[in-house]
Enzyme design. Structure first.
Site, PDB file in Angstrom:
ATOM      1  N   CYS A  31       0.821  -1.211   0.000  1.00 29.60           N
ATOM      2  CA  CYS A  31       0.000   0.000   0.000  1.00 29.60           C
ATOM      3  C   CYS A  31       0.852   1.258   0.000  1.00 29.60           C
ATOM      4  CB  CYS A  31      -0.884   0.052   1.251  1.00 29.60           C
ATOM      5  SG  CYS A  31      -1.906  -1.383   1.558  1.00 29.60           S
ATOM      6  N   CYS A  65      -5.973   1.875  -1.998  1.00 32.01           N
ATOM      7  CA  CYS A  65      -5.118   3.040  -2.249  1.00 32.01           C
ATOM      8  C   CYS A  65      -4.489   3.033  -3.634  1.00 32.01           C
ATOM      9  CB  CYS A  65      -4.039   3.162  -1.176  1.00 32.01           C
ATOM     10  SG  CYS A  65      -2.848   1.801  -1.161  1.00 32.01           S
TER      11      CYS A  65
END
Length: 349
Positions: A31, A65
């Protein structure tokens, strides 16, 4: 003593943007530090500098994300297609038809569109229609014809929302300054040539750093039917105040102004005047200041169309990453103005 990993973990735990990636070993995903997913346990986190490094270790990209930017690129293309479709249509497309065209649900499409434009599809379409009306009126078209060509059902609809749409009546816009006299003064300033234009109400144009003909051409495009006369003597004090500000911007440039724009533009320009010398705001900050946090792009467009630079200090707005971004009169001049303002503000503390 804190280590690099300590610093990185602090950014991850606070969901702050940074130039590295983190992977969660128990989940098998990687992420961005600002990912909204639940925070992992620190002992399950490892760090990478690129997507390729993370994937070489067997991790896959987070879908929330979107560290590779793939989903965002797809969403941007969907929104660009929707905007182009709206621009091409004579009437305002329904949300249902736009969502169907995109292949997403109404809810998902609406969220994507607002996320990327700061507006709902209908608000965007209303803006397109208002720009068409503005262009037709400025070109001299009859009000009735301009209203019809822009896609409005009746003139009454336009006159009801004239402040919101145009900032003035359609007739006044169509006249393009007819019957008005704009006094002008040209002078040399630290940024090259300077042009000031003023009506009886106040300064309506302030530009610099271009040849005289280009500056005067810009003014004439804004007021195509006004009488423009050179009157250096009448504007001596105004010109001196502007040059003093460029050389030593220690306080706001206070001039009587004649600002003409839509209600939204006027709100943005007024918010710009509230930013103190020596300080900056992002476009997102400015959108929040006017009570419309999603309208970041519309705020940026309003800054770009500001007719009185310096008096309405659009040079004090920067990108979310601190980048100076574009400036009508050149980024080097923006950098110089900000540096001078900060130096003077620091010296005054």
């Amino acid at each position: 003593m804190s280590t690099l990993d300590d610093t990185r973990w602090d950014l991850v735990s606070r969901r702050q943007p940074a130039d590295f990636l983190y992977a969660v070993t128990t989940m098998g995903i990687y992420c961005r530090p600002g990912c909204p997913s639940p925070r992992p346990k620190r002992q399950n986190v490892t760090y990478f500098l690129s997507c390729a490094q993370a994937e070489a270790e067997g991790f896959r990209a987070c879908k929330r994300c979107d560290p590779k930017g793939e989903r965002r690129a797809i969403a941007q293309e969907v929104v660009r297609d929707a905007c182009a479709f709206i621009e091409a249509e004579e009437t305002i497309p329904s949300l249902e038809s736009l969502a169907r065209r995109s292949g997403y649900s109404r809810f998902h499409f609406l969220r994507l569109f607002r996320e990327h434009t700061g507006l709902t599809p209908r608000s965007y379409a209303e803006g397109v229609r208002a720009r068409r009306l503005h262009a037709s009126l400025v070109s001299g078209a009859r009000v009735a014809d301009a209203v019809a060509e822009a896609g409005y059902g009746s003139e009454s609809r336009v006159y009801e929302d004239t402040g919101k749409l145009l900032g003035m009546t359609p007739g006044a816009l169509r006249r393009g300054g007819v019957g008005e006299t704009i006094r002008t003064a040209l002078a040399d300033c630290p940024f090259g040539r300077l042009l000031v234009g003023a009506t009886e109400t106040g300064v309506c144009f302030l530009g610099f750093a271009e040849p005289d003909d280009a500056l005067l051409g810009d003014l004439r495009r804004r007021f195509p039917k006004a009488t423009i006369v050179a009157d250096d003597a009448a504007l001596t004090g105004t010109v001196e105040a502007i040059i003093d500000f460029i050389e030593e911007p220690k306080a706001a440039l206070s001039l009587p102004l004649d600002l003409r724009g839509t209600a939204f533009q006027l709100r943005v320009w007024e918010a710009l005047r509230q930013i103190p010398p020596g300080e900056t705001r992002t476009y997102a900050d400015l959108a929040r200041m006017i009570g419309n946090p999603a309208a970041i792009r519309a705020v940026a467009r309003s800054c770009a169309t500001n007719p009185v630079s310096l008096a309405v200090p659009c040079h004090r707005v920067i990108g979310s990453d601190g980048d100076l971004t574009g400036y009508r009169w050149g980024v080097p001049r923006k950098r110089t103005l900000l540096a001078r303002e900060r130096a003077l503000a620091t010296a005054a503390e």
